[in-house]
Design an enzyme around this catalytic site. Sequence first.
Site, PDB file in Angstrom:
ATOM      1  CE  LYS A  84      -3.638  -2.401   2.590  1.00 48.70           C
ATOM      2  NZ  LYS A  84      -4.413  -2.424   3.843  1.00 48.70           N
ATOM      3  CE1 TYR A 124      -9.048  -3.461   1.289  1.00 47.91           C
ATOM      4  CE2 TYR A 124      -8.386  -1.404   0.264  1.00 47.91           C
ATOM      5  CZ  TYR A 124      -8.069  -2.552   0.962  1.00 47.91           C
ATOM      6  OH  TYR A 124      -6.771  -2.805   1.337  1.00 47.91           O
ATOM      7  CG  PHE A 132     -12.514   1.671   8.320  1.00 48.57           C
ATOM      8  CD1 PHE A 132     -12.092   1.020   7.163  1.00 48.57           C
ATOM      9  CD2 PHE A 132     -13.081   0.899   9.339  1.00 48.57           C
ATOM     10  CE1 PHE A 132     -12.231  -0.348   7.010  1.00 48.57           C
ATOM     11  CE2 PHE A 132     -13.223  -0.472   9.200  1.00 48.57           C
ATOM     12  CZ  PHE A 132     -12.799  -1.102   8.032  1.00 48.57           C
ATOM     13  NE  ARG A 177      -1.671  -5.931   7.231  1.00 45.34           N
ATOM     14  CZ  ARG A 177      -2.821  -6.455   6.803  1.00 45.34           C
ATOM     15  NH1 ARG A 177      -3.395  -7.430   7.505  1.00 45.34           N
ATOM     16  NH2 ARG A 177      -3.389  -6.032   5.704  1.00 45.34           N
ATOM     17  CG  ASN A 187      -3.072  -2.597   7.316  1.00 40.59           C
ATOM     18  OD1 ASN A 187      -3.072  -2.057   6.217  1.00 40.59           O
ATOM     19  ND2 ASN A 187      -4.030  -3.407   7.720  1.00 40.59           N
ATOM     20  CG  HIS A 190      -4.825  -6.447  -0.111  1.00 40.95           C
ATOM     21  ND1 HIS A 190      -5.991  -6.716   0.567  1.00 40.95           N
ATOM     22  CD2 HIS A 190      -4.868  -7.187  -1.246  1.00 40.95           C
ATOM     23  CE1 HIS A 190      -6.712  -7.573  -0.139  1.00 40.95           C
ATOM     24  NE2 HIS A 190      -6.062  -7.870  -1.251  1.00 40.95           N
ATOM     25  CD  GLU A 201      -8.349  -9.220  -3.335  1.00 43.39           C
ATOM     26  OE1 GLU A 201      -7.224  -9.755  -3.211  1.00 43.39           O
ATOM     27  OE2 GLU A 201      -9.102  -8.977  -2.372  1.00 43.39           O
TER      28      GLU A 201
HETATM   29  N1  LIG Z   1     -10.845  -0.011  12.171  1.00 45.85           N
HETATM   30  C1  LIG Z   1     -10.207   0.390  11.095  1.00 45.85           C
HETATM   31  N2  LIG Z   1      -9.802   1.664  10.951  1.00 45.85           N
HETATM   32  C2  LIG Z   1      -9.150   2.082   9.866  1.00 45.85           C
HETATM   33  N3  LIG Z   1      -8.836   1.308   8.833  1.00 45.85           N
HETATM   34  C3  LIG Z   1      -9.203   0.017   8.907  1.00 45.85           C
HETATM   35  C4  LIG Z   1      -9.900  -0.513  10.039  1.00 45.85           C
HETATM   36  N4  LIG Z   1     -10.126  -1.829   9.835  1.00 45.85           N
HETATM   37  C5  LIG Z   1      -9.590  -2.108   8.644  1.00 45.85           C
HETATM   38  N5  LIG Z   1      -9.046  -1.014   8.095  1.00 45.85           N
HETATM   39  C6  LIG Z   1      -8.356  -0.912   6.794  1.00 45.85           C
HETATM   40  O1  LIG Z   1      -9.108  -1.606   5.822  1.00 45.85           O
HETATM   41  C7  LIG Z   1      -8.318  -2.631   5.244  1.00 45.85           C
HETATM   42  C8  LIG Z   1      -9.203  -3.778   4.874  1.00 45.85           C
HETATM   43  O2  LIG Z   1      -9.758  -4.343   6.025  1.00 45.85           O
HETATM   44  P1  LIG Z   1     -10.071  -5.900   6.122  1.00 45.85           P
HETATM   45  O3  LIG Z   1     -11.017  -6.070   7.244  1.00 45.85           O
HETATM   46  O4  LIG Z   1     -10.471  -6.390   4.766  1.00 45.85           O
HETATM   47  O5  LIG Z   1      -8.675  -6.472   6.584  1.00 45.85           O
HETATM   48  P2  LIG Z   1      -7.558  -7.247   5.781  1.00 45.85           P
HETATM   49  O6  LIG Z   1      -8.191  -8.231   4.876  1.00 45.85           O
HETATM   50  O7  LIG Z   1      -6.540  -7.753   6.749  1.00 45.85           O
HETATM   51  O8  LIG Z   1      -6.870  -6.092   4.997  1.00 45.85           O
HETATM   52  P3  LIG Z   1      -6.506  -6.034   3.477  1.00 45.85           P
HETATM   53  O9  LIG Z   1      -7.817  -6.294   2.740  1.00 45.85           O
HETATM   54  O10 LIG Z   1      -5.989  -4.646   3.263  1.00 45.85           O
HETATM   55  O11 LIG Z   1      -5.506  -7.115   3.283  1.00 45.85           O
HETATM   56  C9  LIG Z   1      -7.291  -2.955   6.323  1.00 45.85           C
HETATM   57  O12 LIG Z   1      -6.124  -3.549   5.825  1.00 45.85           O
HETATM   58  C10 LIG Z   1      -7.003  -1.576   6.857  1.00 45.85           C
HETATM   59  O13 LIG Z   1      -6.101  -0.870   5.989  1.00 45.85           O
END
Ligand SMILES: Nc1ncnc2c1ncn2[C@@H]1O[C@H](COP(=O)(O)OP(=O)(O)OP(=O)(O)O)[C@@H](O)[C@H]1O
Length: 227
Positions: A84, A124, A132, A177, A187, A190, A201
């Site tokens: 990211k 997303y 968020f 992470r 974080n 992805h 994706e």
């Molecule tokens: N509480 C939160 N506040 C802010 N950003 C969040 C929060 N929860 C998730 N995110 C952001 O949204 C992204 C997608 O969330 P998801 O629940 O799909 O987690 P993930 O699958 O681990 O992440 P990713 O899809 O980015 O790999 C997270 O990686 C993070 O960048």
Amino acid sequence: MFARSFTKIASRQSTQAIKARAFSTANRAAAGAAPRFAAYATAGAVATAAASYAYFQTAPIYADAKPLAGVKGTFSERTFIAVKPDGVHRGLVGKVIQRFEERGYKLVGLKQVVPSRDMTEEHYADLKKKPFFKGLVDYMSQGPVVAMVWEGKDVIRQGRAMIGATNPLESAPGTIRGQYCISVGRNIIHGSDSFESAEKEIGLWFGKAGELVDWTQSGAEWVQSDN
Ligand SMILES: Nc1ncnc2c1ncn2[C@@H]1O[C@H](COP(=O)(O)OP(=O)(O)OP(=O)(O)O)[C@@H](O)[C@H]1O
């Protein structure tokens, strides 16, 4: 003497490589890839210029003919990984690539992009109702994002394990992470969380013909054998 025989070998291999390239080009053309490959293959002048390069290129590399996410549960399974914008700005692209390479996975797609808001929202889409969501789309769409496709056994689950939990507070030390970030909103990486997500994706980020490269690692058997 050495120089002369080297030149001979180089030009013989150059001819072979050009034939192989022409074959590969035909495949690419069939797959609808950019016409520049065809021009490249037919240019006779490439022969001399490519001699030293061709000396090292022994195996042809084919246009990708596999399903986008490979075949689930096999060595051809694939996942979508993206560094990211915060990971790119912090210079962590090389660390991420190194971890996947060292683990034994094969890189079959790589590019740097600034994704549009539409594309980020599509990526997303399942989080649309989260509070968020807008901040997440703002953050991702400012780019740059380094998008990748990795291939290998269990790469989807292993990739998620290597990345660590979404919230860095819960990411185990030693995960990507867990080692490189402290905030859930930044974080750095992805990874697809299921085969179905990987299909969606990879299609979204690498959907055009010719964007993925099918190749065989020279040391594949040292990674893949099960006895
Ligand atoms: N509480 C939160 N506040 C802010 N950003 C969040 C929060 N929860 C998730 N995110 C952001 O949204 C992204 C997608 O969330 P998801 O629940 O799909 O987690 P993930 O699958 O681990 O992440 P990713 O899809 O980015 O790999 C997270 O990686 C993070 O960048």
